[in-house]
Design an enzyme around this catalytic site. Structure first.
Site, PDB file in Angstrom:
ATOM      1  N   ASP A 171       0.860  -1.172   0.000  1.00 16.01           N
ATOM      2  CA  ASP A 171       0.000   0.000   0.000  1.00 16.01           C
ATOM      3  C   ASP A 171       0.903   1.230   0.000  1.00 16.01           C
ATOM      4  O   ASP A 171       2.087   1.143   0.310  1.00 16.01           O
ATOM      5  CB  ASP A 171      -0.914  -0.013   1.239  1.00 16.01           C
ATOM      6  CG  ASP A 171      -2.089   0.948   1.061  1.00 16.01           C
ATOM      7  OD1 ASP A 171      -2.861   1.117   2.006  1.00 16.01           O
ATOM      8  OD2 ASP A 171      -2.225   1.533  -0.044  1.00 16.01           O
ATOM      9  N   ASP A 197      -8.188  -7.675   0.809  1.00 20.09           N
ATOM     10  CA  ASP A 197      -7.215  -7.834   1.894  1.00 20.09           C
ATOM     11  C   ASP A 197      -7.949  -7.532   3.182  1.00 20.09           C
ATOM     12  O   ASP A 197      -8.983  -6.848   3.163  1.00 20.09           O
ATOM     13  CB  ASP A 197      -6.069  -6.832   1.755  1.00 20.09           C
ATOM     14  CG  ASP A 197      -6.493  -5.470   2.275  1.00 20.09           C
ATOM     15  OD1 ASP A 197      -6.856  -4.621   1.448  1.00 20.09           O
ATOM     16  OD2 ASP A 197      -6.512  -5.267   3.507  1.00 20.09           O
ATOM     17  N   CYS A 204     -12.957 -28.509   8.384  1.00 22.95           N
ATOM     18  CA  CYS A 204     -11.692 -27.939   7.906  1.00 22.95           C
ATOM     19  C   CYS A 204     -10.591 -28.983   7.962  1.00 22.95           C
ATOM     20  O   CYS A 204     -10.494 -29.743   8.932  1.00 22.95           O
ATOM     21  CB  CYS A 204     -11.317 -26.727   8.775  1.00 22.95           C
ATOM     22  SG  CYS A 204      -9.790 -25.925   8.260  1.00 22.95           S
ATOM     23  N   CYS A 242      -7.292 -28.185   7.784  1.00 21.61           N
ATOM     24  CA  CYS A 242      -6.017 -27.479   7.961  1.00 21.61           C
ATOM     25  C   CYS A 242      -5.201 -28.127   9.072  1.00 21.61           C
ATOM     26  O   CYS A 242      -5.705 -28.948   9.858  1.00 21.61           O
ATOM     27  CB  CYS A 242      -6.274 -25.997   8.277  1.00 21.61           C
ATOM     28  SG  CYS A 242      -6.551 -25.611  10.014  1.00 21.61           S
ATOM     29  N   CYS A 302      -6.827 -27.913  12.568  1.00 16.68           N
ATOM     30  CA  CYS A 302      -8.035 -28.717  12.769  1.00 16.68           C
ATOM     31  C   CYS A 302      -7.754 -30.210  12.695  1.00 16.68           C
ATOM     32  O   CYS A 302      -8.500 -31.009  13.258  1.00 16.68           O
ATOM     33  CB  CYS A 302      -9.102 -28.318  11.750  1.00 16.68           C
ATOM     34  SG  CYS A 302      -9.619 -26.611  11.977  1.00 16.68           S
ATOM     35  N   HIS A 360      -5.414 -21.248  11.038  1.00 17.64           N
ATOM     36  CA  HIS A 360      -6.762 -21.683  10.642  1.00 17.64           C
ATOM     37  C   HIS A 360      -7.551 -20.544   9.990  1.00 17.64           C
ATOM     38  O   HIS A 360      -8.197 -20.734   8.947  1.00 17.64           O
ATOM     39  CB  HIS A 360      -7.555 -22.211  11.841  1.00 17.64           C
ATOM     40  CG  HIS A 360      -8.995 -22.360  11.502  1.00 17.64           C
ATOM     41  ND1 HIS A 360      -9.505 -23.427  10.793  1.00 17.64           N
ATOM     42  CD2 HIS A 360     -10.041 -21.503  11.693  1.00 17.64           C
ATOM     43  CE1 HIS A 360     -10.798 -23.247  10.572  1.00 17.64           C
ATOM     44  NE2 HIS A 360     -11.151 -22.092  11.097  1.00 17.64           N
TER      45      HIS A 360
END
Ligand SMILES: Cc1ccc(CCc2c3nc[nH]c3cc3c(=O)[nH]c(N)nc23)cc1
Ligand SMILES: [Zn+2]
Length: 373
Positions: A93, A267, A305, A307, A310, A336
């Site tokens: 940015d 974002d 999930c 991931c 998890c 997560h």
């Protein structure tokens, strides 16, 4: 060509876009969620973990890196990519927004913005030229024009004068940009919450031929409905063959609604910020895993999930770590939350491919927010 957008398909149910963003550091499927790494790190995550969860682009900040460690040091380190050991895409940015949200004693004039460092208090100054100089030194694949994000609410007169200056600043950014073939400069549409000013700003910003355009001045405290209204009058005026980046937006509902209204890039600090106080986003809605009710809950954070968090840890363990202020705890909740949003974008892209994004939205909202949404 620094960054090229390829439109793959438009969802027949919603008009949402499926695309690919080709950059010097890899190709990114859009719509995409971009993790925020303000101080040259996505807090507590390693580049390997970010790659593992499927992130192809991360964000960093001109303002923060200008103040610390200084853009010259980053440049000597081989630019941001070398400094942070990330060989995929980076977006920075331009610093204007952060001056207004972080520093005090600031003055905004035609030439640029004077302010005091929020770290040392020393007086500093950023102009469109200075912002581009810093971003050229940082070496991000996508850089943002130096703009003013007006406060909300703001008088129409203020918003108009501010957006006219942002348009003049864009031209100065283009003039100052040393590496257009390596770093894609995106213009930023402003106009506050005034539909006609939004349309005028979109026309003025897109009158400058650029590789992509951002929608700024939103997610500044206005209601979601007002944000969606501003999107609806803005995105149709942006060229179809260029990416659209809605700045600062990332709650699950806003991501889906933004995609439906023609946005390709997002974002938000939300997933990493709320992870630090033990709040997580799951397929069944928000789970504040630090709550006492999870003390003996030995099930995964999110049953749907797959991931790392998890698959390997229970809610009871996460609660314990967060309560004990153990750093491993926020690493697991951060991992997560980012994985959840990156996977949500994957599901959205699949829904666009199959022309069923509205159906996906309705089913997702029902599960995540309950039927009242
Ligand atoms: C690392 C990083 C953090 C944050 C951002 C986006 C920051 C951000 C906004 N966030 C919420 N609303 C926002 C509006 C604007 C805006 O109008 N202009 C700019 N330049 N940035 C914005 C970009 C990069
Ligand atoms: Zn998970």
């Amino acid at each position: 060509m620094a960054v090229r957008y390829e439109l793959i398909k438009i969802c027949k149910q919603t008009g949402a876009r499926l695309g690919r963003l080709h950059t010097p550091h890899g190709t990114i499927d859009t719509p995409v969620f971009m993790p925020v790494g303000t101080q040259a790190t996505v807090k507590t995550m390693s580049p390997e973990e970010l790659k593992e969860m499927g992130s192809g682009i991360i964000l960093s900040n001109t303002y923060h890196l200008f103040l610390r460690p200084g853009h010259e040091i980053v440049k000597e380190a081989g630019g941001l990519h070398g400094f942070i050991n990330w060989d995929r895409a980076i977006l920075t940015d331009s610093g204007g927004f952060q001056v207004f949200s972080l520093s005090d004693l600031r003055k905004i004039e035609e030439e640029g913005v004077s302010f005091r460092s929020h770290l040392s208090g020393q007086p500093l100054f950023i102009s469109p030229e200075k912002s581009i100089e810093i971003q050229n030194a940082l070496g991000a694949d996508i850089i943002m024009a130096f703009d003013e994000c007006p406060p909300y609410p703001a008088e129409r007169r203020y918003v108009r004068d501010s957006m006219d200056r942002t348009h003049r600043w864009l031209k100065r950014c283009v003039g100052a940009h040393q590496r257009p073939e390596d770093q894609a400069l995106f213009g930023i549409v402003q106009g506050g919450m005034y539909k006609d000013l939004r349309q005028e700003s979109a026309k003025q910003i897109t009158s400058v031929e650029l590789p992509g355009y951002a929608i700024g001045g939103l997610s500044v405290g206005e209601s979601k409905d007002l944000m969606y209204e501003m999107l609806e009058v803005t995105t149709p005026l942006l060229p179809q063959n260029k990416p659209r980046y809605l700045m600062g937006v990332g709650s699950p509902d806003a991501l889906v609604e933004g995609v439906i209204r023609g946005v390709d890039m997002f974002d938000c600090v939300l997933p990493t910020r709320i992870a630090r106080n033990g709040t997580t986003m799951t397929s069944q809605g928000r789970v504040v895993v630090r709550n006492a009710k999870y003390a003996r809950d030995f099930t995964p954070l999110d049953p749907e999930c797959d991931c790392y968090t998890c698959r390997n840890y229970s809610r009871a363990y996460l609660r314990h770590l967060i309560k004990a202020d153990e750093t491993f705890g926020i690493r697991l909740t951060t991992y997560h939350n980012l994985y959840f949003l990156l996977r949500l974008m994957e599901q959205i892209r699949q829904a666009i491919l199959e022309d069923r994004l509205q159906d996906f939205r309705d089913a997702f909202f029902e599960k995540y927010y309950g039927s009242d949404e």
